[in-house]
Design a protein around this motif. Structure first.
Motif, PDB file in Angstrom:
ATOM      1  N   UNK A   1       0.843  -1.185   0.000  1.00  0.00           N
ATOM      2  CA  UNK A   1       0.000   0.000   0.000  1.00  0.00           C
ATOM      3  C   UNK A   1       0.884   1.242   0.000  1.00  0.00           C
ATOM      4  N   UNK A   2       0.427   2.298  -0.676  1.00  0.00           N
ATOM      5  CA  UNK A   2       1.212   3.535  -0.730  1.00  0.00           C
ATOM      6  C   UNK A   2       1.444   4.123   0.652  1.00  0.00           C
ATOM      7  N   UNK A   3       0.501   3.940   1.572  1.00  0.00           N
ATOM      8  CA  UNK A   3       0.674   4.436   2.934  1.00  0.00           C
ATOM      9  C   UNK A   3       1.820   3.744   3.650  1.00  0.00           C
ATOM     10  N   UNK A   4       2.008   2.463   3.375  1.00  0.00           N
ATOM     11  CA  UNK A   4       3.120   1.717   3.977  1.00  0.00           C
ATOM     12  C   UNK A   4       4.443   2.220   3.431  1.00  0.00           C
ATOM     13  N   UNK A   5       4.494   2.469   2.124  1.00  0.00           N
ATOM     14  CA  UNK A   5       5.716   3.005   1.514  1.00  0.00           C
ATOM     15  C   UNK A   5       6.033   4.378   2.103  1.00  0.00           C
TER      16      UNK A   5
END
Length: 193
Positions: free
Chosen positions: A112-116
């Motif tokens: 997920x982009x939030x994790x990145x």
């Protein structure tokens, strides 16, 4: 797992289906057909139409080119073309989820982009010594925006920060690749605006 299967799984996890758009179009078409069927049944049974009887409606459609001004026909045609283009784009253009493919050793992982964004902010904080709360990272489909807001009196080497970010993102091997935008904003920058 074969390469083809892996690519299919990754694509399904990173792209949204067009089920909602398709379902909306199908429901609208079914409602239009149900209305037309209701009007036909009412006309066949000799009852009053809900809006307009099928015979006069068909006659109005046949007479429309002569009854309407050419400008009105162009406006109606343009409206239908716009609706058609929107439906076509929704049907053909893939939807995107806020996820990226990341290479992890020999495997492809969907993140997920939030994790990145969180991992990148934490890494930048650890490497630069800037508090995690002073780093804001946003990850979009093809870009990463990083804003560093160090407190007054804390020296910041923007070139060093950029190197840290570029090395970390290169290590993620994100697909599709992303561009990075880094900005340093001091508290006095806010007051000047």
């Amino acid at each position: 797992m074969t390469d083809t299967t892996l690519r299919t799984v990754v694509r399904r996890e990173t792209h949204s289906p067009r089920t909602g758009a398709m379902l909306t179009v199908v429901i609208l078409l079914l409602l239009a057909l149900a209305y037309a069927g209701t009007e036909i049944v009412l006309a066949l049974t000799g009852q009053n139409p809900l809006l307009i009887a099928p015979g006069p409606a068909l006659q109005a459609a046949v007479d429309a080119p002569d009854a309407l001004a050419p400008a009105a026909l162009y406006v109606i045609g343009a409206g239908l073309v716009i609706v058609g283009v929107i439906v076509l784009v929704l049907a053909l253009k893939p939807g995107r989820l806020s996820r990226h493919q990341m290479t992890w050793g020999e495997r492809a992982v969907v993140v997920d982009n939030g994790v990145v964004a969180s991992a990148l902010a934490q890494h930048l904080s650890t490497e630069s010594g800037i508090a995690r709360d002073d780093i804001v990272v946003g990850v979009a489909h093809r870009s990463v925006d990083i804003t560093v807001r160090p407190p007054l009196g804390v020296p910041v080497d923007q070139a060093q920060l950029r190197r840290i970010v570029e090395q970390e993102i290169a290590g993620y091997e994100l697909v599709p690749a992303v561009r990075t935008h880094l900005s340093v904003r001091r508290p006095e920058d806010k007051e000047a605006r």
